[in-house]
Structures are given as C-alpha cells and as structure tokens.
Design an enzyme around this catalytic site. Structure first.
Site, PDB file in Angstrom:
ATOM      1  CG  HIS A  72      33.913  59.379  51.040  1.00 19.56           C
ATOM      2  ND1 HIS A  72      34.149  58.441  50.279  1.00 19.56           N
ATOM      3  CD2 HIS A  72      34.579  59.163  52.178  1.00 19.56           C
ATOM      4  CE1 HIS A  72      35.019  57.603  50.820  1.00 19.56           C
ATOM      5  NE2 HIS A  72      35.455  58.014  52.020  1.00 19.56           N
ATOM      6  CB  ILE A  73      29.184  63.431  48.831  1.00 18.55           C
ATOM      7  CG1 ILE A  73      30.590  64.036  48.436  1.00 18.55           C
ATOM      8  CG2 ILE A  73      28.098  64.607  48.630  1.00 18.55           C
ATOM      9  CD1 ILE A  73      30.677  64.588  46.968  1.00 18.55           C
ATOM     10  CG  ASP A 133      26.372  52.634  47.217  1.00 19.81           C
ATOM     11  OD1 ASP A 133      26.907  51.809  46.367  1.00 19.81           O
ATOM     12  OD2 ASP A 133      26.573  53.752  47.492  1.00 19.81           O
ATOM     13  CB  SER A 171      26.801  63.426  41.089  1.00 22.82           C
ATOM     14  OG  SER A 171      26.059  63.092  39.928  1.00 22.82           O
ATOM     15  CG  ASP A 205      27.334  72.502  41.706  1.00 21.54           C
ATOM     16  OD1 ASP A 205      27.372  73.759  41.437  1.00 21.54           O
ATOM     17  OD2 ASP A 205      28.327  71.840  41.927  1.00 21.54           O
ATOM     18  CD  GLU A 235      30.342  71.069  34.761  1.00 23.95           C
ATOM     19  OE1 GLU A 235      31.636  71.438  35.397  1.00 23.95           O
ATOM     20  OE2 GLU A 235      29.625  70.366  35.205  1.00 23.95           O
ATOM     21  CG  HIS A 291      31.406  71.533  38.675  1.00 21.91           C
ATOM     22  ND1 HIS A 291      31.689  70.728  38.027  1.00 21.91           N
ATOM     23  CD2 HIS A 291      31.893  71.165  39.876  1.00 21.91           C
ATOM     24  CE1 HIS A 291      32.315  69.749  38.416  1.00 21.91           C
ATOM     25  NE2 HIS A 291      32.119  69.794  39.591  1.00 21.91           N
ATOM     26  CB  ILE A 292      29.984  76.615  43.157  1.00 21.40           C
ATOM     27  CG1 ILE A 292      28.722  76.911  42.940  1.00 21.40           C
ATOM     28  CG2 ILE A 292      31.088  77.515  42.318  1.00 21.40           C
ATOM     29  CD1 ILE A 292      28.021  76.988  44.314  1.00 21.40           C
ATOM     30  N   GLY A 316      31.587  71.948  45.684  1.00 24.70           N
ATOM     31  CA  GLY A 316      32.922  71.781  46.293  1.00 24.70           C
ATOM     32  C   GLY A 316      33.829  72.782  46.642  1.00 24.70           C
TER      33      GLY A 316
HETATM   34  P1  NAI Z   1      32.292  58.159  46.450  1.00 25.36           P
HETATM   35  O1  NAI Z   1      33.055  57.255  45.593  1.00 25.36           O
HETATM   36  O2  NAI Z   1      32.742  58.191  47.859  1.00 25.36           O
HETATM   37  O3  NAI Z   1      30.794  57.508  46.417  1.00 25.36           O
HETATM   38  C1  NAI Z   1      30.088  57.376  45.396  1.00 25.36           C
HETATM   39  C2  NAI Z   1      29.132  56.055  45.772  1.00 25.36           C
HETATM   40  O4  NAI Z   1      28.389  56.010  44.529  1.00 25.36           O
HETATM   41  C3  NAI Z   1      29.738  54.937  46.110  1.00 25.36           C
HETATM   42  O5  NAI Z   1      29.183  54.584  47.268  1.00 25.36           O
HETATM   43  C4  NAI Z   1      29.530  53.803  44.958  1.00 25.36           C
HETATM   44  O6  NAI Z   1      29.351  52.527  45.304  1.00 25.36           O
HETATM   45  C5  NAI Z   1      28.043  54.357  44.185  1.00 25.36           C
HETATM   46  N1  NAI Z   1      27.821  54.148  43.148  1.00 25.36           N
HETATM   47  C6  NAI Z   1      28.626  53.999  42.001  1.00 25.36           C
HETATM   48  N2  NAI Z   1      27.787  53.667  40.912  1.00 25.36           N
HETATM   49  C7  NAI Z   1      26.488  53.501  41.282  1.00 25.36           C
HETATM   50  C8  NAI Z   1      25.345  53.261  40.600  1.00 25.36           C
HETATM   51  N3  NAI Z   1      25.275  53.065  39.355  1.00 25.36           N
HETATM   52  N4  NAI Z   1      24.271  53.211  41.456  1.00 25.36           N
HETATM   53  C9  NAI Z   1      24.106  53.731  42.720  1.00 25.36           C
HETATM   54  N5  NAI Z   1      25.254  53.837  43.332  1.00 25.36           N
HETATM   55  C10 NAI Z   1      26.569  53.933  42.677  1.00 25.36           C
HETATM   56  O7  NAI Z   1      32.101  59.552  45.723  1.00 25.36           O
HETATM   57  P2  NAI Z   1      31.761  60.984  46.473  1.00 25.36           P
HETATM   58  O8  NAI Z   1      33.070  61.631  47.089  1.00 25.36           O
HETATM   59  O9  NAI Z   1      30.596  60.669  47.586  1.00 25.36           O
HETATM   60  O10 NAI Z   1      31.588  61.717  45.120  1.00 25.36           O
HETATM   61  C11 NAI Z   1      30.150  61.646  44.490  1.00 25.36           C
HETATM   62  C12 NAI Z   1      29.899  62.485  43.206  1.00 25.36           C
HETATM   63  O11 NAI Z   1      30.187  63.739  43.428  1.00 25.36           O
HETATM   64  C13 NAI Z   1      31.222  62.129  42.318  1.00 25.36           C
HETATM   65  O12 NAI Z   1      30.690  62.271  40.958  1.00 25.36           O
HETATM   66  C14 NAI Z   1      32.248  63.351  42.181  1.00 25.36           C
HETATM   67  O13 NAI Z   1      32.693  63.372  41.090  1.00 25.36           O
HETATM   68  C15 NAI Z   1      31.016  64.595  42.771  1.00 25.36           C
HETATM   69  N6  NAI Z   1      31.749  65.586  43.313  1.00 25.36           N
HETATM   70  C16 NAI Z   1      31.327  66.813  42.749  1.00 25.36           C
HETATM   71  C17 NAI Z   1      31.509  68.053  43.419  1.00 25.36           C
HETATM   72  C18 NAI Z   1      31.166  69.316  42.953  1.00 25.36           C
HETATM   73  O14 NAI Z   1      31.637  70.416  42.949  1.00 25.36           O
HETATM   74  N7  NAI Z   1      30.042  69.443  42.470  1.00 25.36           N
HETATM   75  C19 NAI Z   1      32.625  68.015  44.201  1.00 25.36           C
HETATM   76  C20 NAI Z   1      33.033  66.671  44.694  1.00 25.36           C
HETATM   77  C21 NAI Z   1      32.543  65.756  44.177  1.00 25.36           C
END
Ligand code: NAI
Length: 407
Positions: free
Chosen positions: A150-151, A170, A228, A253, A258, A281-282, A284
């Site tokens: 998604h991100i 991916d 991430s 971030d 933390e 960690h801001i 999001g």
């Molecule tokens: P998502 O689940 O939509 O996308 C994650 C992608 O990573 C998936 O397409 C998956 O197939 C891929 N993936 C998984 N393992 C992998 C690997 N070993 N190598 C390559 N690709 C791999 O998740 P989303 O929503 O995009 O979030 C991504 C990250 O961002 C998460 O860790 C989440 O916790 C973090 N996050 C951080 C925030 C912040 O405030 N810093 C806020 C929101 C999310």
C-alpha cells in the site's frame, strides 16, 4: 451500554457513533487494568496503541463488550486470541495513514538530496553557508522501493510525478503503477538505485534485511530511507557505511527500540551525524490520518453492531452479508460458537422444530470459532434465540438490530 473511546481518539469517531444513537464516553488517557476492568457497561471499546487489552480485562468486560476498535494500525497491544475465543472481534484501520507515510518519504528524498536539514541546522547556529556542492535535483534519479504494498505503491506514484525513475522489489507479484518496473531481487534493486526506501512488514525474513552486505550493494553516494520497522535495518552497519562515505545520507523514522512515553530520552547510534534525518515514528502521524482512522474504524464498529458484518476484523471469521433493511420485517440472528463438528446441524434442527424458515444463512470459521448469521422472516424468534444460546457450543448469540439485544 456505552461506547468508550480512550486515548483522545479523533472526535469524528464519537460523532459517527452518536449519529446512530449510541452513547459515547471520551476519555483522554489510557486507563490501567484496574480502572478499565470496572467499565462493566462497555458495549464497544475504542483504544489506540497505549492501552493493553489482556485476557483478564476481556473477562472483566464481557459479556457486555461486543467488539474492540483499535484506532491505529497495529493490534499487538491486544490479546487477539483471547478476544476471539470470547467472541469479541477487533477492528483496525491498516491503511488510514498510507498517504501520510508516502508524503514524508517524498519530503525525505528531497531533503536528503538538497541537504536542507543540514542547512537549517547551520542557519539556526547563526551561520550563512551558501553552496551548491552536494545538492542535487531528484528529477531523473532512480528510486528503489522495497515492499510494493500500500505505501510502496503510493510512493511510486508520487515519485514518478516528480520525474524520478522507479524500480521495486517485492516477494509477491503486484500490479505495477505507471512506469515503475519490478526487478528480480534485492541486490539488483540496491545496486541500481540512487535512493532506496523500505516498505516491508516486520517479519523474521525482514529482520536485519539491510546490513553490511546489502549496504555494500548500494551505489556510492546513494541514500537509504526507512519508515517501515526499526528491525529491518542494522543501525551499526548503516553508521559505518555513512562514516566511510559510501552512503551519502539516510532518513529514519523507525528504530529497533522506541520509547513508549512522550518526552522520553532516546538514544541511537546515528545521532549527531549531519547527513542523517531522524524522526520519532511520525511518518503516519498526521491530523488527516487520525481522522481517516477514526472514520474507518467507527464505520467498521457500526457495521458489526447493526448488521453483523465482520469484514476488516483482524482476529475473527469474516462475513459480509447484505446490510439489514429496516423497511423489511426480517430479523437477523448471530451466533458465535466453538468450531466443532455438528453445530450447524444442531441449529438447523432447532429451527426446523420451531418451524422457522431461514431466508439466508452465512457461516465462516477461523481457528477455534465459527460465526453464523441467519436471516429469517419470523415475528417471534426469542424462543429460537434462547434455544441456540443454551447450546454447549454457543459463545455469544445476538438478535440484530442490536437494540433488542439482552446480553
Ligand atoms: P503492505 O502489507 O501493504 O505492504 C508490504 C509489502 O511488503 C507487501 O507487498 C509484501 O509482499 C512486501 N514484502 C513482505 N516481505 C518482503 C520481503 N522480505 N521482501 C520484499 N517485499 C516484502 O504494508 P504497508 O501498509 O505498505 O506498510 C509497510 C510498512 O510500513 C509496514 O512495516 C508498516 O508497519 C509500516 N508503517 C509505518 C508507519 C510509520 O508511521 N512509520 C505507518 C504505517 C505503516
């Protein structure tokens, strides 16, 4: 019976619930176990990341408690198995802050490329140090995205609109956005990119995914961005790469450890490095994201309370039946039960004995529980409700719309 919203959840959540005639209590803090266990009249509980929901708290709040809304992304603070076994679904908003994260990544890409954080620090020290050396445009540069979910895909779209070339890696095949191009493996991605941004989840496979070897694959003078999870990058190895001048900069971030509380002391090996941007960690955390999350989670709560729709629950069987039409006479009976053989046969036997005709029946199971929804056109389904509720296999039984509920 009240909806209790803790930790200063955005007011729009309360407004949406009250618009459906639910009573709402807003509490700014994250109450401790004792205080929370006393909220016996809690129908729906809304929390954010600071409130821990243990098995003991769930036992204290059930049977009144029907569901939990986690007004955040993660749900690690909740004992999800215990909640499921007590028939309490947990809803969250996994994508409420996707855009906010993507925007911060773009801001980091430009800030690293133009050294604006460094210039800012110097100006605050009352020095004028105008130079073009080391500052570059991002147009035409290659952005490598690890984790095209998604991100990652949002970042891809925004980066292309600034004229960047986008490649991504991916582990699953995903639909590419615009002209973004998938690459075969992490090594290819790291070696071709001017900027690498990480958007993978925290798993055993992503722990220390970026360490000395992977950093060496990166181009000299390139940049790393991690919004991430902190465990994905080995910070000591990153520090060495930056000190050696292999990487030109980094923006982080998220960190392996933390602090929980505001104003806490924070220690990180990269502090004091002028080419490193650190944020707490801001990525999001924006007002828009808080509002999105509040809207999404309260909508899920309402769909479950009024229609039994469990779509979006993280610990519960998913059923997405049509919404109940108030202009029609039919009633909906919901039964959460132990996932053992014979439950449906027993329930259908009871209905046949009571001469109740089923209009529709929906069943889904997850691990140790089953979730059954039955629509029927029958005026008095109270005897059926009693009979089903007293089955040994039943955990919770409700009639919807929920105002006729007795538990
Ligand atoms: P998502 O689940 O939509 O996308 C994650 C992608 O990573 C998936 O397409 C998956 O197939 C891929 N993936 C998984 N393992 C992998 C690997 N070993 N190598 C390559 N690709 C791999 O998740 P989303 O929503 O995009 O979030 C991504 C990250 O961002 C998460 O860790 C989440 O916790 C973090 N996050 C951080 C925030 C912040 O405030 N810093 C806020 C929101 C999310």
């Amino acid at each position: 019976m009240k909806c209790i919203l803790l930790e200063g959840i955005h007011k729009i959540a309360g407004e949406q619930l009250m618009a459906q005639n639910l009573q709402v209590d807003h509490i700014k803090s994250a109450p401790g176990t004792k205080e929370l266990s006393l909220k016996k009249n809690c129908l729906a509980l809304g929390i954010r990341s600071r409130t821990r929901i243990t098995k003991n708290i769930l036992e204290a709040l059930c049977p009144s408690l029907r569901l939990i809304g986690a007004f955040c992304i993660g749900t690690d603070q909740i004992d999800l198995n215990a909640a499921r076994q007590m028939g309490v679904p947990v809803f969250n908003a996994p994508y409420g802050n996707t855009r906010s994260v993507a925007e911060l990544v773009i801001s980091h890409i430009i800030a690293l490329s133009r050294q604006s954080y460094h210039f800012n620090q110097i100006m605050h020290q009352r020095k004028w140090n105008k130079t073009a050396q080391g500052s570059k445009e991002v147009r035409g540069k290659t952005l490598g995205i690890v984790g095209y979910g998604h991100i990652g895909t949002q970042v891809s779209i925004l980066a292309e609109s600034m004229g960047m070339k986008v490649i991504y890696f991916d582990i699953i095949e995903t639909l590419q956005m615009g002209n973004a191009r998938p690459v075969k493996n992490l090594k290819e991605l790291m070696s071709l990119s001017d900027f690498v941004t990480l958007h993978v989840p925290q798993t055993s496979a992503t722990k220390n995914m970026i360490q000395e070897k992977q950093l060496r694959w990166m181009k000299k003078g390139s940049f790393l961005i991690n919004t991430s999870r902190g465990t994905v990058v080995n910070l000591e190895d990153l520090k060495i790469s930056l000190q050696e001048g292999h990487l030109a900069g980094a923006a982080l971030d998220v960190f392996p450890e933390e602090p929980q509380a505001k104003e806490s002391t924070f220690i990180c090996p990269l502090q004091g490095m002028k080419q490193v941007i650190l944020t707490p960690h801001i990525a999001g955390s924006t007002e828009e994201a808080q509002e999105n999350i509040a809207k999404q989670v309260s909508a899920s709560l309402l769909k479950y309370l009024f229609h039994g729709i469990s779509e979006g629950a993280v610990n519960f069987p998913i059923l997405n039946p049509p919404i109940l039409d108030p202009t029609k006479k039919g009633q909906r009976l919901v039964n959460i039960h132990k996932n053992v053989p014979g439950v449906l046969g027993n329930i259908n036997g009871l209905m046949s004995r009571l001469k109740i005709n089923i209009q529709s029946q929906y069943l889904s199971t997850k691990e140790d529980i089953g979730y059954l929804i039955m629509d029927m056109e029958h005026k008095n389904i109270k005897p059926l409700w009693d009979a089903i509720d007293s089955l040994d296999t039943s955990i919770r039984t409700y009639i919807l719309p929920f105002s006729t509920d007795r538990s």
